[in-house]
Design an enzyme around this catalytic site. Sequence first.
Site, PDB file in Angstrom:
ATOM      1  N   LYS A 123     -24.010  14.017  -5.119  1.00  0.00           N
ATOM      2  CA  LYS A 123     -23.489  15.284  -5.628  1.00  0.00           C
ATOM      3  C   LYS A 123     -24.266  16.474  -5.079  1.00  0.00           C
ATOM      4  O   LYS A 123     -23.684  17.512  -4.749  1.00  0.00           O
ATOM      5  CB  LYS A 123     -23.524  15.283  -7.161  1.00  0.00           C
ATOM      6  CG  LYS A 123     -22.537  14.307  -7.783  1.00  0.00           C
ATOM      7  CD  LYS A 123     -22.651  14.294  -9.302  1.00  0.00           C
ATOM      8  CE  LYS A 123     -21.663  13.313  -9.918  1.00  0.00           C
ATOM      9  NZ  LYS A 123     -21.780  13.254 -11.400  1.00  0.00           N
TER      10      LYS A 123
ATOM     11  N   LYS B   2      -6.516   7.897  -5.908  1.00  0.00           N
ATOM     12  CA  LYS B   2      -6.458   7.581  -7.328  1.00  0.00           C
ATOM     13  C   LYS B   2      -5.907   8.760  -8.128  1.00  0.00           C
ATOM     14  O   LYS B   2      -6.115   9.924  -7.760  1.00  0.00           O
ATOM     15  CB  LYS B   2      -7.856   7.236  -7.857  1.00  0.00           C
ATOM     16  CG  LYS B   2      -8.343   5.868  -7.449  1.00  0.00           C
ATOM     17  CD  LYS B   2      -9.413   5.311  -8.365  1.00  0.00           C
ATOM     18  CE  LYS B   2     -10.536   6.280  -8.661  1.00  0.00           C
ATOM     19  NZ  LYS B   2     -11.569   5.653  -9.523  1.00  0.00           N
TER      20      LYS B   2
ATOM     21  N   LYS C 128      -7.833  14.164 -12.216  1.00  0.00           N
ATOM     22  CA  LYS C 128      -7.663  15.541 -12.694  1.00  0.00           C
ATOM     23  C   LYS C 128      -7.894  16.561 -11.582  1.00  0.00           C
ATOM     24  O   LYS C 128      -7.475  17.714 -11.690  1.00  0.00           O
ATOM     25  CB  LYS C 128      -8.611  15.816 -13.860  1.00  0.00           C
ATOM     26  CG  LYS C 128     -10.092  15.763 -13.508  1.00  0.00           C
ATOM     27  CD  LYS C 128     -10.959  15.987 -14.743  1.00  0.00           C
ATOM     28  CE  LYS C 128     -12.438  15.918 -14.394  1.00  0.00           C
ATOM     29  NZ  LYS C 128     -13.289  16.072 -15.589  1.00  0.00           N
TER      30      LYS C 128
END
Length: 339
Positions: free
Chosen positions: A115, A197, A200
């Site tokens: 990240k 996939k 959101k």
Amino acid sequence: MASKPRLLSGMQPSAESLHLGNYVGALLSWLNLQESHEAFYMLADLHAITVPQHPAELRENSRRTVAQYIAAGIDPARSTLFVQSHVPAHAELAWVLNTITGFGEAARMTQFKDKSAKNADSTSVGLFTYPILQAGDILLYQAAEVPVGEDQRQHIELTRDLANRFNSRFGDTFAVPEPYILKSTAKLYDLQNPGSKMSKSAESKAGVIWMLDEPSVTKKKIMRAVTDADGGIVYDPENKAGVSNLLTIFSVLGGQSIASLESEFAGRGYGDLKKALADVVIEMVEPIRARTLELLDDPAELDRILAAAADRANEVAEQTLDTVYDRVGFLRRQRYRLV
């Protein structure tokens, strides 16, 4: 009669609504585990602020996410479903654990490295130390097991290391948890981009089935799902990704094997498959949607449920934290009655 093993698991507040992939990938496991375990399920709002959040949106997303958990079947009478920030001991224990965690040990966490590599300029210290907060979450409840995906195994190993280190330095205090690696669940893919996939963060919401979508919206999305020009309702993820995704969703929610679905729809068109799938999805999702809206329309009842859960979680967490504070040698505040 032997007591059930205790577990703790958590998910961060979801933007606006959970989607069908969340339900299949996590909530179905939670529903099953609350039968066999003493389950503590946590809305991880402290973890959520490791990245920027709009305060009003975080508050609303938290309320909406908890309502969806309850509507999906997490029973407050059988599971302790609580909000992380309602239990101050999480942040307090995390600080103690920070002081026994090596810098290099924290820096080796692969999720942080991944990240931070993508957003080096905006990476916070909170993102660096969140695995230590996660360890505190688990150890507070003396959890025997922690249901996680394979990508979280490294964090559970850190939790075990910290528990053993503390126990070695200060005396037996924490249960050393075992990872409960969730069985691989069916992966649901985007209806418009079946190579990715369902998420959101999808570029287009047209391929995501949200649990709070109106039934007419859900049906429209399924009817417009990407398939192919070849015809033939067969499961072939490499060559027929869109059709295979529809069969997977049908199988998971309808309780039929993919082979039986292939037989049922042999010689029929994609439209027939999509219409039948829409009926199955709406039949499953609509009661969850209706119950969620009912809970959100009665915030006092939702707050009552969360307050009761926070009382239970605080009772367990504070017992552990009191022991930790005694073991490390903190001078405890004495309470006197004024006369």
